[in-house]
Design an enzyme around this catalytic site. Structure first.
Site, short mmCIF file in Angstrom:
data_model
loop_
_atom_site.label_atom_id
_atom_site.label_comp_id
_atom_site.label_asym_id
_atom_site.label_seq_id
_atom_site.Cartn_x
_atom_site.Cartn_y
_atom_site.Cartn_z
N GLY A 80 -129.49 8.58 -59.56
CA GLY A 80 -129.19 8.27 -58.17
C GLY A 80 -128.93 9.45 -57.26
N LEU B 121 -137.87 2.48 -61.58
CA LEU B 121 -139.01 2.66 -62.49
C LEU B 121 -139.76 1.38 -62.84
CD1 LEU B 121 -137.59 5.44 -64.84
CD2 LEU B 121 -139.20 5.67 -62.93
N LYS B 122 -139.43 0.26 -62.16
CA LYS B 122 -140.18 -0.95 -62.48
C LYS B 122 -141.17 -1.27 -61.37
CE LYS B 122 -138.41 -4.51 -64.59
NZ LYS B 122 -139.08 -4.31 -65.89
N ASN C 162 -141.03 4.62 -51.18
CA ASN C 162 -140.79 5.18 -52.51
C ASN C 162 -140.86 6.69 -52.41
OD1 ASN C 162 -140.53 5.20 -55.42
ND2 ASN C 162 -142.70 5.72 -55.52
N HIS D 54 -141.86 10.00 -54.54
CA HIS D 54 -142.59 10.36 -55.76
C HIS D 54 -142.58 11.88 -55.87
CE1 HIS D 54 -145.43 9.94 -59.03
NE2 HIS D 54 -146.09 10.96 -58.51
N ASP E 161 -148.10 3.84 -56.43
CA ASP E 161 -148.11 5.10 -55.66
C ASP E 161 -149.33 5.21 -54.75
OD1 ASP E 161 -147.03 6.78 -58.68
OD2 ASP E 161 -145.82 5.78 -57.13
N GLU F 88 -137.33 16.29 -52.46
CA GLU F 88 -137.29 14.82 -52.45
C GLU F 88 -136.14 14.35 -51.56
OE1 GLU F 88 -137.15 12.79 -56.25
OE2 GLU F 88 -138.21 14.48 -57.15
#
Ligand code: GRF
Length: 205
Positions: free
Chosen positions: A12, A90-91, A107, A109, A150, A179
């Site tokens: 997190g 991650l799902k 998201n 990445h 993605d 990020e």
């Protein structure tokens, strides 16, 4: 004030970056709910420490992904969530979930999409693939989540240099830093209503 929901699976640190910037007043939004599919995700603890409702929802309690995602949709909609942030989640999301929050899911990445992304590219695997390929730059991408993996329109990207003696660990650390920067910036822009999506193009006004 934009209502935000955050999905996590791990430490997190991206969630923490958003929390910190909301607390500093840089992001004019409110995290209504943090959901993890992993009970031990430290991100749940980060949320609780910040006074944010944090839910562990076990996928194994549901007969399939469809039902599990239905529970996620219900919890998020019940709190009026308008922007869903996948921060180390991650799902794969179901089509119903994507539809329920069309163009309102982002998201983060850890590569420059469309390189080193898609099924199987997550965490250290991404950085190992970048080094194995011999790239001279890498970076991070914030993108809109669509039905693919993605593949949605790109919101923000930022590069990092790959040094001669770069290791997976050193590259992951460099990329994680950017990020945090671009995820915070993307959430801020959404909260300010400055993101407009048309086809694959994301306009920032
Ligand atoms: C990070 O490597 C990030 O690239 C990916 O999930 C990993 C964990 O992030 N999105 P966090 O520390 O749990 O935010």
């Amino acid at each position: 004030m934009l209502k935000i929901g955050v999905l996590i699976s791990g430490g997190g640190t991206n969630l923490q970056a958003i929390i910190d910037n909301i607390e500093r007043g840089c992001i004019k939004g409110k995290i209504q709910l943090v959901i993890s599919n992993k009970k031990a995700a430290y991100g749940l603890e980060r949320a609780r420490k910040a006074g944010i409702e944090a839910l562990y929802i076990n996928p194994k309690d549901y007969k399939d992904s469809q039902e599990y995602n239905q529970r996620l949709i219900e919890e998020l909609k019940a709190r009026g969530v308008e922007l869903v942030v996948l921060a180390g989640y991650l799902k794969i999301l179901s089509k119903d979930f994507i539809q329920a929050f069309r163009n309102r899911i982002i998201n983060i990445h850890p590569s420059l999409i469309p390189s080193f992304c898609g099924p199987g590219y997550y965490g250290e695997r991404v950085h190992k693939a970048v080094l194995d390929y011999g790239c001279r730059v890498s970076g991070a991408t914030v993108h809109i989540v669509d039905e693919g993996t993605d593949t949605g329109p790109i919101v923000l990207q930022k590069c990092v240099e790959v040094d001669q003696d770069e290791t997976v660990e050193s590259l992951q650390k460099k990329v994680l830093k950017v990020e945090h920067e671009i995820l915070v910036e993307a959430v801020k822009l959404f909260c300010e209503g400055r993101i407009f999506i048309s086809g694959r193009q994301v306009k920032i006004l």
